[in-house]
Every structure is written in C-alpha cells, then in structure tokens.
Design a protein around this motif. Structure first.
Motif, mmCIF file in Angstrom:
data_model
loop_
_atom_site.group_PDB
_atom_site.id
_atom_site.type_symbol
_atom_site.label_atom_id
_atom_site.label_comp_id
_atom_site.label_asym_id
_atom_site.label_seq_id
_atom_site.Cartn_x
_atom_site.Cartn_y
_atom_site.Cartn_z
ATOM 1 N N GLY A 156 1.310 47.233 42.162
ATOM 2 C CA GLY A 156 0.386 47.142 43.794
ATOM 3 C C GLY A 156 -0.951 47.673 43.445
ATOM 4 O O GLY A 156 -1.481 47.320 44.416
ATOM 5 N N ALA A 157 -1.229 48.248 42.469
ATOM 6 C CA ALA A 157 -2.888 48.569 42.051
ATOM 7 C C ALA A 157 -3.462 47.475 42.140
ATOM 8 O O ALA A 157 -4.742 47.443 42.211
ATOM 9 C CB ALA A 157 -2.626 49.608 41.015
ATOM 10 N N PHE A 158 -2.900 46.115 41.518
ATOM 11 C CA PHE A 158 -3.681 44.915 41.616
ATOM 12 C C PHE A 158 -3.742 44.389 42.957
ATOM 13 O O PHE A 158 -2.558 44.138 43.329
ATOM 14 C CB PHE A 158 -2.923 44.231 40.474
ATOM 15 N N THR A 159 -4.591 43.915 43.508
ATOM 16 C CA THR A 159 -4.717 43.336 44.791
ATOM 17 C C THR A 159 -5.342 41.873 44.792
ATOM 18 O O THR A 159 -5.703 41.575 45.887
ATOM 19 C CB THR A 159 -5.793 44.172 45.405
ATOM 20 N N GLY A 160 -5.449 41.527 43.490
ATOM 21 C CA GLY A 160 -6.249 40.029 43.510
ATOM 22 C C GLY A 160 -4.931 39.028 43.688
ATOM 23 O O GLY A 160 -4.017 39.274 44.046
ATOM 24 N N PRO A 161 -5.454 37.602 43.342
ATOM 25 C CA PRO A 161 -4.517 36.694 43.345
ATOM 26 C C PRO A 161 -3.301 36.557 42.538
ATOM 27 O O PRO A 161 -3.569 37.342 41.337
ATOM 28 C CB PRO A 161 -5.197 35.375 43.184
ATOM 29 N N ARG A 162 -2.264 36.232 42.894
ATOM 30 C CA ARG A 162 -1.093 36.043 42.326
ATOM 31 C C ARG A 162 -0.580 34.673 42.258
ATOM 32 O O ARG A 162 -0.555 34.042 43.277
ATOM 33 C CB ARG A 162 0.051 37.187 42.705
ATOM 34 N N TRP A 163 -0.115 34.126 41.068
ATOM 35 C CA TRP A 163 0.497 32.773 40.906
ATOM 36 C C TRP A 163 1.641 32.520 39.976
ATOM 37 O O TRP A 163 1.497 33.259 38.809
ATOM 38 C CB TRP A 163 -0.471 31.899 40.921
ATOM 39 N N LEU A 164 2.664 31.768 40.205
ATOM 40 C CA LEU A 164 3.701 31.513 39.412
ATOM 41 C C LEU A 164 3.288 30.701 38.252
ATOM 42 O O LEU A 164 2.186 29.875 38.357
ATOM 43 C CB LEU A 164 4.825 30.838 40.142
ATOM 44 N N MET A 165 3.855 30.671 37.125
ATOM 45 C CA MET A 165 3.237 29.685 35.941
ATOM 46 C C MET A 165 4.849 28.947 35.553
ATOM 47 O O MET A 165 4.965 27.860 36.183
ATOM 48 C CB MET A 165 2.866 30.556 34.683
ATOM 49 N N GLN A 166 5.569 29.483 34.848
ATOM 50 C CA GLN A 166 6.604 28.632 34.314
ATOM 51 C C GLN A 166 7.885 29.454 33.808
ATOM 52 O O GLN A 166 7.547 30.501 33.580
ATOM 53 C CB GLN A 166 6.195 27.581 33.240
ATOM 54 N N VAL A 167 9.002 28.891 33.734
ATOM 55 C CA VAL A 167 10.082 29.498 33.171
ATOM 56 C C VAL A 167 10.335 28.865 31.861
ATOM 57 O O VAL A 167 10.354 27.515 31.930
ATOM 58 C CB VAL A 167 11.401 29.750 34.177
ATOM 59 N N SER A 221 -12.087 32.638 32.655
ATOM 60 C CA SER A 221 -11.552 33.450 33.718
ATOM 61 C C SER A 221 -11.108 34.730 33.441
ATOM 62 O O SER A 221 -10.543 34.988 32.263
ATOM 63 C CB SER A 221 -10.409 32.557 34.268
ATOM 64 N N ARG A 222 -11.023 35.619 34.366
ATOM 65 C CA ARG A 222 -10.486 36.945 34.248
ATOM 66 C C ARG A 222 -9.344 37.111 34.931
ATOM 67 O O ARG A 222 -8.988 36.536 36.044
ATOM 68 C CB ARG A 222 -11.466 37.973 35.111
ATOM 69 N N PHE A 223 -8.204 37.026 33.879
ATOM 70 C CA PHE A 223 -6.864 36.956 34.237
ATOM 71 C C PHE A 223 -5.850 37.967 33.601
ATOM 72 O O PHE A 223 -6.305 38.262 32.490
ATOM 73 C CB PHE A 223 -6.368 35.526 34.259
ATOM 74 N N GLY A 276 9.928 33.887 31.510
ATOM 75 C CA GLY A 276 8.931 33.386 32.387
ATOM 76 C C GLY A 276 7.693 34.122 32.531
ATOM 77 O O GLY A 276 7.857 35.274 31.890
ATOM 78 N N SER A 277 6.778 33.606 33.406
ATOM 79 C CA SER A 277 5.379 34.267 33.297
ATOM 80 C C SER A 277 5.070 34.242 34.611
ATOM 81 O O SER A 277 5.006 33.095 35.643
ATOM 82 C CB SER A 277 4.421 33.695 32.281
ATOM 83 N N THR A 278 4.163 35.332 35.061
ATOM 84 C CA THR A 278 3.634 35.460 36.331
ATOM 85 C C THR A 278 2.183 35.704 36.083
ATOM 86 O O THR A 278 1.710 36.555 35.130
ATOM 87 C CB THR A 278 4.108 36.657 37.129
ATOM 88 N N GLY A 279 1.164 35.193 36.872
ATOM 89 C CA GLY A 279 -0.044 34.964 36.729
ATOM 90 C C GLY A 279 -0.736 35.931 37.537
ATOM 91 O O GLY A 279 -0.400 36.117 38.969
ATOM 92 N N HIS A 280 -2.041 36.551 37.217
ATOM 93 C CA HIS A 280 -2.651 37.455 38.159
ATOM 94 C C HIS A 280 -4.124 37.180 37.899
ATOM 95 O O HIS A 280 -4.896 37.474 36.704
ATOM 96 C CB HIS A 280 -2.432 38.925 37.951
ATOM 97 N N GLY A 281 -4.993 37.132 38.913
ATOM 98 C CA GLY A 281 -6.438 36.823 38.682
ATOM 99 C C GLY A 281 -6.964 35.871 39.011
ATOM 100 O O GLY A 281 -6.339 34.890 39.705
ATOM 101 N N GLU A 282 -7.973 35.156 38.392
ATOM 102 C CA GLU A 282 -8.411 33.858 38.325
ATOM 103 C C GLU A 282 -7.609 32.794 37.397
ATOM 104 O O GLU A 282 -7.407 33.152 36.171
ATOM 105 C CB GLU A 282 -10.029 33.973 37.941
ATOM 106 N N GLU A 283 -7.109 32.125 37.836
ATOM 107 C CA GLU A 283 -6.180 30.920 37.109
ATOM 108 C C GLU A 283 -6.946 30.259 36.216
ATOM 109 O O GLU A 283 -7.859 29.796 36.107
ATOM 110 C CB GLU A 283 -5.516 30.176 38.056
ATOM 111 N N PRO A 284 -6.540 30.648 34.802
ATOM 112 C CA PRO A 284 -7.330 30.114 33.715
ATOM 113 C C PRO A 284 -7.231 28.332 33.802
ATOM 114 O O PRO A 284 -6.170 27.988 34.343
ATOM 115 C CB PRO A 284 -6.610 30.855 32.351
ATOM 116 N N THR A 285 -8.083 28.042 33.004
ATOM 117 C CA THR A 285 -8.164 26.259 32.971
ATOM 118 C C THR A 285 -8.215 25.790 31.566
ATOM 119 O O THR A 285 -8.618 26.484 30.873
ATOM 120 C CB THR A 285 -8.997 25.622 33.885
ATOM 121 N N ILE A 286 -7.742 24.661 31.442
ATOM 122 C CA ILE A 286 -7.932 23.816 30.180
ATOM 123 C C ILE A 286 -9.001 23.160 30.545
ATOM 124 O O ILE A 286 -9.157 22.196 31.133
ATOM 125 C CB ILE A 286 -6.760 23.071 29.745
#
Length: 225
Positions: free
Chosen positions: A48-59, A90-92, A70-80
């Motif tokens: 909970g100390a992280f208050t930025g965006p969260r996003w699902l990735m893949q299983v 990106s900061r992630f 599987g993976s869960t993402g946090h911060g600025e979603e990286p791009t190719i």
C-alpha cells in the motif's frame, strides 16, 4: 531448477487483446483478470505504500491449463518503442509471482520437472526486463541476436543466485522482512526471493529504486484494471 526453456516451453500466455501502436509506442500487452482468477496460489504486488497506477500483464500456464506464474505492473507502463523512437525510459516495477512446485511429472507424462525456486523467479524477471529493453543503436536485424545473447546471460545469472553478480537486501513481504537476491544492469534491476505464502517472487524495473519497495498479497484485482 525450472528457470530456463522448461518454464517458457510449458507457459502459454493468455490470448492478447489488441495492442494498436500509438504515437508513443506499442503498449505492453495487458490481460484480463480471468487467468489470474484461475490460479491456486496468491498473487503479489507492491504494498500500500505505492500509490501510483497498477496494471495486469500476463499469466503463464502449463500444457494442462494450470496457472504457474504471472506478473503485475506498477508505475508507468513500459512500451516497445517504434523504430527510431529511442529507448523507453518509463518508471515502473513489475512483480512476478511463481507457484512453488515440488519435483513432479511433466504434463505429458514423458519426463520429470524440477522444483520451482527463487531462481525460477529470477529467470522470469530477468527475461521480462529484456522484453522492454532495446538498445537504440541496434537495427531490427540485429535485435534477435542481441536478445538471444542477453537471454542466455539472464539464465546463467538466475542459475547462480549466490554468485558475485548478486547482492542481498531485505524487503518487507506482508509486513515481514524477507531476504532477496538483487542485481543491477544498464537496463534496470532484477530481484528474486520467496514469500511465506508458498510462492517465489521476482521483480524487475527501471527508474524506481528497488530498495524502497515492499510486497503484499493482492486482495483486490480490480485495483489493477
């Protein structure tokens, strides 16, 4: 250990939704929560100390459909990045959860699979970081060769967590300090360890310090939608 092509060969990603390129690059592939909900183990993310965006990735699943990691993402979603757009910065931070499994028969009954360990998480984290790392000076023709070389290096490092490439640090997992193996490279950082909940944890990131992270069980996947 089950960190190399054994994991990759068995793990089948969930079908990917549309990833239409944008002016800023191709978004990292997101999955729905369906695959996560089929897992028999708890998922971990930043606490909970992280208050930025969260996003699902893949299983990743075995041949019989059993969810293995599987993976869960946090911060600025990286791009190719598109050709000529330069490296993504990106900061992630991405958290990889790997089900703890003993030595067992393969899904087709033809062999024996090693137990998963913290090295399994280190391998998945290391290869995950590479997926968003393309040196700007390499053209497309050389990227596959570069990726093959770096992936082999990531495997070798994951297979030797007690080696000189790794240092140790203590990070909170569900509020309790746990030891992790940690390494840095020019592309970002990778760490790996285990959690009391019967899973192994890996993480990788860039632009966010690993030393200030904490992990906890994900109790509400909607926070990652």
């Amino acid at each position: 250990m089950e960190t190399t092509s054994q994991v990759e060969a068995q793990a089948q990603a969930e079908p990917a939704p549309d990833t239409t390129p944008t002016s800023e690059g191709v978004p990292a592939v997101r999955r729905t929560a369906d695959g996560y909900l089929r897992a028999s183990f708890p998922w971990y993310g930043l606490d909970g100390a992280f208050t930025g965006p969260r996003w699902l990735m893949q299983v990743g699943t075995a041949a019989d459909g059993t969810v293995q990691h599987g993976s869960t993402g946090h911060g600025e979603e990286p791009t190719i990045r598109p050709e000529g757009a330069g490296a993504d910065r990106s900061r992630f931070a991405v958290v990889v959860t790997v089900a703890a499994s003993p030595v067992r028969r393969s899904g087709d009954g033809t062999g024996v699979l090693d137990a998963t360990t913290a090295s399994s998480a280190a391998w998945l984290a290391g290869s995950g970081l590479l997926a968003y790392t393309w040196p700007a000076q390499l053209d497309h023709a050389l990227r596959n060769e570069w990726l093959d070389q770096q992936t082999e290096t990531a495997f070798t490092l994951a297979d030797d967590l007690e080696g000189p490439a790794w240092t140790t640090l203590s990070l909170p997992v569900d509020g309790e300090p746990q030891p992790f193996h940690y390494r840095e490279s020019e592309f970002g950082w990778v760490l790996a360890g285990s959690a009391p909940g019967g899973v192994h944890l890996g993480a990788y990131g860039r632009g966010m310090s690993a030393y200030g992270l904490g992990f906890s069980v994900v109790t509400d996947l909607s926070a990652y939608s």
